[in-house]
Design a protein around this motif. Structure first.
Motif, short mmCIF file in Angstrom:
data_model
loop_
_atom_site.label_atom_id
_atom_site.label_comp_id
_atom_site.label_asym_id
_atom_site.label_seq_id
_atom_site.Cartn_x
_atom_site.Cartn_y
_atom_site.Cartn_z
N ARG A 161 -8.60 18.79 -3.32
CA ARG A 161 -7.24 19.20 -3.66
C ARG A 161 -6.27 18.31 -2.88
O ARG A 161 -6.50 18.05 -1.70
CB ARG A 161 -7.03 20.68 -3.29
N ILE A 162 -5.23 17.84 -3.54
CA ILE A 162 -4.28 16.96 -2.86
C ILE A 162 -3.73 17.64 -1.62
O ILE A 162 -3.63 17.03 -0.55
CB ILE A 162 -3.12 16.57 -3.81
N ILE A 163 -3.39 18.91 -1.74
CA ILE A 163 -2.91 19.69 -0.60
C ILE A 163 -3.92 20.80 -0.34
O ILE A 163 -4.08 21.71 -1.15
CB ILE A 163 -1.51 20.29 -0.88
N ASP A 164 -4.60 20.74 0.80
CA ASP A 164 -5.53 21.79 1.19
C ASP A 164 -4.81 22.85 2.00
O ASP A 164 -4.07 22.51 2.95
CB ASP A 164 -6.66 21.20 2.05
N VAL A 165 -5.00 24.10 1.64
CA VAL A 165 -4.38 25.20 2.38
C VAL A 165 -5.47 26.15 2.87
O VAL A 165 -6.56 26.22 2.30
CB VAL A 165 -3.36 25.97 1.52
N ASP A 166 -5.17 26.89 3.94
CA ASP A 166 -6.13 27.85 4.46
C ASP A 166 -5.88 29.22 3.84
O ASP A 166 -5.05 29.36 2.92
CB ASP A 166 -6.08 27.90 5.99
N TYR A 167 -6.56 30.24 4.35
CA TYR A 167 -6.47 31.59 3.77
C TYR A 167 -5.07 32.17 3.90
O TYR A 167 -4.71 33.12 3.18
CB TYR A 167 -7.49 32.51 4.42
N ARG A 168 -4.26 31.62 4.82
CA ARG A 168 -2.89 32.10 4.97
C ARG A 168 -1.91 31.34 4.09
O ARG A 168 -0.71 31.65 4.08
CB ARG A 168 -2.46 31.96 6.43
N GLY A 169 -2.41 30.34 3.39
CA GLY A 169 -1.53 29.53 2.55
C GLY A 169 -0.87 28.40 3.29
O GLY A 169 0.01 27.72 2.74
N GLN A 170 -1.28 28.18 4.56
CA GLN A 170 -0.69 27.10 5.34
C GLN A 170 -1.44 25.79 5.09
O GLN A 170 -2.67 25.78 4.95
CB GLN A 170 -0.73 27.45 6.83
N VAL A 171 -0.71 24.69 5.05
CA VAL A 171 -1.30 23.38 4.79
C VAL A 171 -2.16 22.96 5.98
O VAL A 171 -1.71 23.00 7.13
CB VAL A 171 -0.19 22.32 4.55
N VAL A 172 -3.39 22.54 5.69
CA VAL A 172 -4.30 22.13 6.77
C VAL A 172 -4.80 20.69 6.60
O VAL A 172 -5.28 20.08 7.55
CB VAL A 172 -5.53 23.06 6.87
N ARG A 173 -4.67 20.14 5.38
CA ARG A 173 -5.10 18.74 5.20
C ARG A 173 -4.53 18.18 3.91
O ARG A 173 -4.43 18.89 2.91
CB ARG A 173 -6.64 18.66 5.16
N ILE A 174 -4.16 16.90 3.95
CA ILE A 174 -3.73 16.17 2.76
C ILE A 174 -4.87 15.24 2.35
O ILE A 174 -5.44 14.53 3.19
CB ILE A 174 -2.45 15.34 3.02
N ASN A 175 -5.22 15.24 1.07
CA ASN A 175 -6.28 14.37 0.54
C ASN A 175 -5.68 13.55 -0.60
O ASN A 175 -5.63 14.01 -1.74
CB ASN A 175 -7.45 15.20 0.00
N TYR A 176 -5.23 12.36 -0.28
CA TYR A 176 -4.56 11.58 -1.33
C TYR A 176 -4.67 10.09 -1.09
O TYR A 176 -4.27 9.58 -0.05
CB TYR A 176 -3.08 11.97 -1.44
N ASN A 177 -5.24 9.41 -2.06
CA ASN A 177 -5.26 7.95 -2.10
C ASN A 177 -5.20 7.55 -3.57
O ASN A 177 -6.19 7.74 -4.30
CB ASN A 177 -6.52 7.39 -1.43
N ASN A 178 -4.07 7.04 -3.98
CA ASN A 178 -3.88 6.75 -5.40
C ASN A 178 -4.85 5.68 -5.90
O ASN A 178 -5.25 5.68 -7.06
CB ASN A 178 -2.45 6.31 -5.67
N ALA A 179 -5.25 4.76 -5.02
CA ALA A 179 -6.14 3.67 -5.43
C ALA A 179 -7.51 4.20 -5.81
O ALA A 179 -8.14 3.69 -6.75
CB ALA A 179 -6.27 2.64 -4.30
N LEU B 203 0.86 -1.18 0.00
CA LEU B 203 0.00 0.00 0.00
C LEU B 203 0.89 1.23 0.00
O LEU B 203 1.70 1.42 0.91
CB LEU B 203 -0.91 0.03 1.24
N SER B 204 0.76 2.05 -1.02
CA SER B 204 1.57 3.27 -1.06
C SER B 204 1.00 4.29 -0.08
O SER B 204 -0.11 4.15 0.42
CB SER B 204 1.58 3.84 -2.49
N PHE B 205 1.77 5.33 0.19
CA PHE B 205 1.35 6.34 1.15
C PHE B 205 0.01 6.95 0.74
O PHE B 205 -0.19 7.33 -0.42
CB PHE B 205 2.41 7.43 1.28
N HIS B 206 -0.88 7.08 1.71
CA HIS B 206 -2.22 7.60 1.43
C HIS B 206 -2.85 8.13 2.71
O HIS B 206 -2.42 7.81 3.82
CB HIS B 206 -3.11 6.51 0.83
N THR B 207 -3.88 8.94 2.54
CA THR B 207 -4.78 9.26 3.63
C THR B 207 -6.07 8.49 3.37
O THR B 207 -6.39 8.18 2.23
CB THR B 207 -5.09 10.77 3.70
N ASP B 208 -6.81 8.19 4.42
CA ASP B 208 -8.04 7.41 4.25
C ASP B 208 -9.21 8.31 3.84
O ASP B 208 -9.39 9.40 4.37
CB ASP B 208 -8.39 6.68 5.54
#
Length: 415
Positions: free
Chosen positions: A304-322, A227-232
């Motif tokens: 979006r794979i990389i979610d950012v807030d209004y300041r441009g800071q990363v707040v969530r990763i959304n990624y599952n290649n499967a 299983l490659s790296f992913h978020t659920d």
């Protein structure tokens, strides 16, 4: 009349707030609509999307060396461009795609984002065969390709099919009162249920799920492969925030767990390739999950794979290649740059300096932030009996933060 009501209710999103449904009348024509949500996946242009030509007979297919595209000439005279990297990524053969789960098996780290086509042929005007430079072959049905055409019109129609329209017509004003009554009834039932829930103490039992090697797996996690790296569950509009994994049985060989800090890697990507970061933090990617697990389900989202807030800071990763969909709602010329950006991100995730590898033992429980940490698993050997068994559960960050606030008050008050 009731057929119309049924059609409308069936086409209405399950999570729709009926108490806020609006009925508008415009020049003798009724329109059922709802207020836009804060996370509308996509917007309609003025007027309904016109049906895309569904002729699926192919007149000619050719490989274009420039920018690595395959061009299909349809029998109706139209043409479609397909990026070679997208075609290779979505190969439907058993080595690349787990059909029982309708999920991708091909790992992004094994994908050449600059790949070209060695040979392309057409059979019976309905099937396109591609031979790749490494001699791997892919077969694509004409209808499958037609639905995934990258033209603006075809993409709009596919999005409407996947997500359902936010606005659709009621066919006559005479049906309006019946539809209003049905929606009112649903609102009353919902209100009664919520009121009861508010007044009565409810003990919440957290459902769990079993991770083990299964026949006809409906999820790539239920296989013994890597299983490659992913978020659920990026396929959910609001993915679970916290994950629990309890090791019940561990494989003798293989099965090591891996985790990586997605926020750290995202910031690293931003430093070394701002353009790649911008692509991954702005491109809406389609995710899908269809199958049966206790009940039938068909889920769809855009993240979006990389979610950012209004300041441009990363707040969530959304990624599952499967579960990244074969549908990709962007112009064809933007596909290869997206893959290049995603490949750079995945390469950073897999860098030895960023990932941590460990092997769980029976009785171990790990808890981690599913919005920040990506997790994976090395392959293991499966046998006639279950050789590896984990039990998992989720919790929402809202619930956890609520409990933390309450505990903080208790500590501060000395109770």
């Amino acid at each position: 009349m009731w057929n119309a009501v049924a059609k409308i209710l069936l086409r209405t999103k399950v999570h729709q707030d009926y108490s806020h449904t609006l009925l508008l009348v415009q020049k003798g024509r009724s329109i059922l609509t709802r207020p836009p949500s804060s996370r509308n996946c996509w917007q309609h242009t003025a007027g309904a999307v016109q049906p895309f030509n569904v002729s699926t007979s192919i007149q000619k297919v050719e490989a274009l060396d420039v920018n690595n595209f395959v061009r299909i000439h349809w029998e109706d005279g139209s043409k479609s461009l397909y990026p070679a990297v997208w075609l290779r990524d979505n190969c439907q053969c058993p080595d690349c795609f787990l059909h029982s789960a309708k999920a991708r098996k091909l790992l992004l780290e094994d994908l050449d984002v600059n790949i070209g086509v060695k040979e392309v042929t057409l059979t019976d005007r309905q099937k396109v065969y591609i031979t790749w430079p490494d001699k791997h072959t892919s077969e694509f049905e004409a209808e499958w390709l037609k639905k995934r055409c990258f033209s603006e019109q075809a993409r709009a129609e596919m999005q409407e099919e996947l997500f359902l329209p936010d606005v659709f017509p009621i066919y006559s004003l005479g049906e309006l009162s019946a539809i209003t009554w049905v929606l009112h009834l649903l609102s009353e039932s919902s209100l009664s249920w919520l009121s009861t829930l508010w007044l009565v103490w409810v003990r919440v039992i957290v459902p769990t799920w079993q991770v083990e090697d299964k026949m006809d797996a409906n999820n790539v996690a239920y296989t013994s492969g890597k299983l490659s790296f992913h978020t659920d569950y990026p396929v959910l509009q609001h993915p679970p925030g916290i994950q629990f994994l309890h090791c019940i049985k561990q494989a003798a060989t293989g099965g090591e767990s891996e985790v990586v800090d997605g926020f750290h890697v995202s910031n690293k990507l931003k430093e070394q390739n701002p353009q790649a970061f911008q692509i991954l933090s702005s491109t809406l990617v389609d995710f899908t999950d269809v199958g049966v697990d206790y009940c039938d389900f068909t889920m769809q989202s855009k993240q979006r794979i990389i979610d950012v807030d209004y300041r441009g800071q990363v707040v969530r990763i959304n990624y599952n290649n499967a579960t990244r969909d074969t549908v990709f709602d962007i112009p064809a010329e933007k596909v290869q740059p997206f893959y290049a950006a995603l490949k750079e991100f995945v390469d950073l995730l897999n860098s030895p300096e960023h990932k941590f590898t460990y092997k769980m033992k029976p009785g171990d429980i790990v808890t981690f932030d599913n919005w920040r940490l990506l997790h994976g698993r090395r392959s293991y050997q499966s046998g006639t009996e279950i050789s590896r068994h984990l039990e998992g559960a989720y919790a929402d960050w809202d619930v956890v933060m609520s409990r933390l606030r309450l505990l903080r008050k208790i500590v501060q008050n000395g109770n």
